[in-house]
Design a protein around this motif. Structure first.
Motif, PDB file in Angstrom:
ATOM      1  N   GLY A 102      -5.057  -5.334  -9.695  1.00 30.83           N
ATOM      2  CA  GLY A 102      -5.151  -4.456  -8.531  1.00 30.83           C
ATOM      3  C   GLY A 102      -6.481  -3.744  -8.449  1.00 30.83           C
ATOM      4  N   ALA A 103      -6.907  -3.151  -9.555  1.00 28.80           N
ATOM      5  CA  ALA A 103      -8.166  -2.411  -9.576  1.00 28.80           C
ATOM      6  C   ALA A 103      -9.355  -3.336  -9.326  1.00 28.80           C
ATOM      7  CB  ALA A 103      -8.331  -1.691 -10.914  1.00 28.80           C
ATOM      8  N   ILE A 122      -9.483  -4.331  -5.575  1.00 30.51           N
ATOM      9  CA  ILE A 122      -9.988  -3.225  -4.752  1.00 30.51           C
ATOM     10  C   ILE A 122     -11.501  -3.121  -4.884  1.00 30.51           C
ATOM     11  CG2 ILE A 122     -10.008  -0.713  -4.512  1.00 30.51           C
ATOM     12  CD1 ILE A 122      -7.007  -0.797  -5.344  1.00 30.51           C
ATOM     13  N   TYR A 123     -11.989  -3.261  -6.107  1.00 28.86           N
ATOM     14  CA  TYR A 123     -13.433  -3.178  -6.325  1.00 28.86           C
ATOM     15  C   TYR A 123     -14.163  -4.337  -5.643  1.00 28.86           C
ATOM     16  CZ  TYR A 123     -17.959  -3.335  -8.579  1.00 28.86           C
ATOM     17  OH  TYR A 123     -19.315  -3.390  -8.798  1.00 28.86           O
ATOM     18  N   PHE A 132      -8.428  -7.516   2.199  1.00 30.39           N
ATOM     19  CA  PHE A 132      -7.424  -6.599   2.724  1.00 30.39           C
ATOM     20  C   PHE A 132      -7.722  -6.315   4.189  1.00 30.39           C
ATOM     21  CE2 PHE A 132      -8.050  -5.261  -1.772  1.00 30.39           C
ATOM     22  CZ  PHE A 132      -6.830  -5.662  -2.267  1.00 30.39           C
ATOM     23  N   LEU A 184      -4.354   2.796   4.261  1.00 30.25           N
ATOM     24  CA  LEU A 184      -4.992   2.295   3.042  1.00 30.25           C
ATOM     25  C   LEU A 184      -4.069   2.474   1.842  1.00 30.25           C
ATOM     26  CD1 LEU A 184      -7.560   1.101   1.799  1.00 30.25           C
ATOM     27  CD2 LEU A 184      -8.403   3.445   1.489  1.00 30.25           C
ATOM     28  N   SER A 185      -3.390   3.606   1.791  1.00 33.56           N
ATOM     29  CA  SER A 185      -2.449   3.844   0.687  1.00 33.56           C
ATOM     30  C   SER A 185      -1.292   2.860   0.726  1.00 33.56           C
ATOM     31  CB  SER A 185      -1.920   5.283   0.756  1.00 33.56           C
ATOM     32  OG  SER A 185      -2.966   6.220   0.544  1.00 33.56           O
ATOM     33  N   TYR A 191      -2.499  -0.234  -0.993  1.00 34.11           N
ATOM     34  CA  TYR A 191      -2.485  -0.032  -2.440  1.00 34.11           C
ATOM     35  C   TYR A 191      -1.052  -0.032  -2.975  1.00 34.11           C
ATOM     36  CZ  TYR A 191      -7.391   1.335  -1.926  1.00 34.11           C
ATOM     37  OH  TYR A 191      -8.746   1.363  -1.645  1.00 34.11           O
ATOM     38  N   SER A 192      -0.123   0.508  -2.199  1.00 34.49           N
ATOM     39  CA  SER A 192       1.279   0.513  -2.598  1.00 34.49           C
ATOM     40  C   SER A 192       1.794  -0.915  -2.758  1.00 34.49           C
ATOM     41  CB  SER A 192       2.117   1.259  -1.555  1.00 34.49           C
ATOM     42  OG  SER A 192       3.493   1.185  -1.860  1.00 34.49           O
ATOM     43  N   LEU A 236      -0.009  -3.533  -3.522  1.00 32.02           N
ATOM     44  CA  LEU A 236      -0.620  -4.050  -4.751  1.00 32.02           C
ATOM     45  C   LEU A 236       0.109  -3.541  -5.991  1.00 32.02           C
ATOM     46  CD1 LEU A 236      -4.518  -3.897  -4.425  1.00 32.02           C
ATOM     47  CD2 LEU A 236      -3.114  -5.909  -4.884  1.00 32.02           C
ATOM     48  N   PHE A 237       0.422  -2.251  -5.998  1.00 38.51           N
ATOM     49  CA  PHE A 237       1.086  -1.668  -7.156  1.00 38.51           C
ATOM     50  C   PHE A 237       2.506  -2.207  -7.289  1.00 38.51           C
ATOM     51  CE2 PHE A 237      -1.687   2.341  -6.439  1.00 38.51           C
ATOM     52  CZ  PHE A 237      -2.784   1.676  -6.947  1.00 38.51           C
TER      53      PHE A 237
END
Length: 210
Positions: free
Chosen positions: A67-68, A71-72, A83, A92-93, A96-97, A99-100
């Protein structure tokens, strides 16, 4: 900037590999032979003390966790399609949700089904059963979402689709049948036609023969 990816054919590092190919970034790659325990070797642990793949060196500095890393990588290329392009903090969150959820819920359930020995020192039957239940629920959620659109975020592919694809196909290779998930089977066939996926597949195949 220099990028170096440590990966293993068939492992979840294929998602990161796919992202690098999709973005056409210049990078070096090195295979880690997990079946030989190379991820636990002294030399690799000196580089990555977590002893896993993927690992990405950015100008010699370590970045881990799919995930990290995704994103990078997305931040490196203006107009990246890894994305959806959103500016709202809530939207955006939500990305990320997703992905998590994949990395923290679906991925571990896949590991429970395919490699239950990593979750217990005792009988693995309960671990596998719990993993199957968790995975079934997750894939039903994915089925419902993908019934409404071609890709996870509508009509535009994203790397979330590729991560989801890795989860259900890895589970399938571990004996989890996908017959009950026809939408995911259609998603699989479509995703596996993507040029970046085909390049990643060839890279992994070539590496597996070394």
């Amino acid at each position: 900037m220099t990028l170096k990816l440590f990966f293993a054919p068939g492992a979840c590092s294929g998602v990161t590999l796919n992202a690098l190919e999709e973005l056409n970034l210049d990078y070096e790659r090195q295979r880690i032979q997990i079946h030989k325990g190379e991820q636990k070797s002294e030399s690799y642990l000196a580089l990555n003390p977590f002893g896993k793949v993927p690992a990405l060196l950015v100008d010699g500095e370590l970045l881990t966790e799919n995930g990290a890393i995704l994103i990078y990588l997305n931040s490196l290329v203006p107009g990246s399609k890894l994305f959806p392009n959103v500016e709202d903090a809530y939207q955006l969150s939500c990305i990320y949700s997703d992905l998590f959820w994949l990395s923290g819920t679906v991925h571990p359930a896949v590991r429970q089904v395919c490699m239950p020995v990593h979750f217990t020192l005792e009988d693995t039957k309960g671990v596998v059963e719990k993993g199957r239940l968790t995975l079934d629920l997750a894939l039903k959620i994915a089925e419902q979402r993908l019934e409404k659109s071609t890709w996870w975020y509508g009509e535009q592919w994203s790397i979330v689709d590729t991560y989801l694809h890795w989860c259900y196909t890895r589970a399938q290779r571990g004996g989890f049948a996908l017959d009950a998930y026809p939408v995911l089977r259609a998603h699989q066939l479509l995703l596996e036609k993507a040029p970046s996926f085909l390049r990643r597949q060839q890279i992994e195949a070539d590496a597996a023969q070394d």
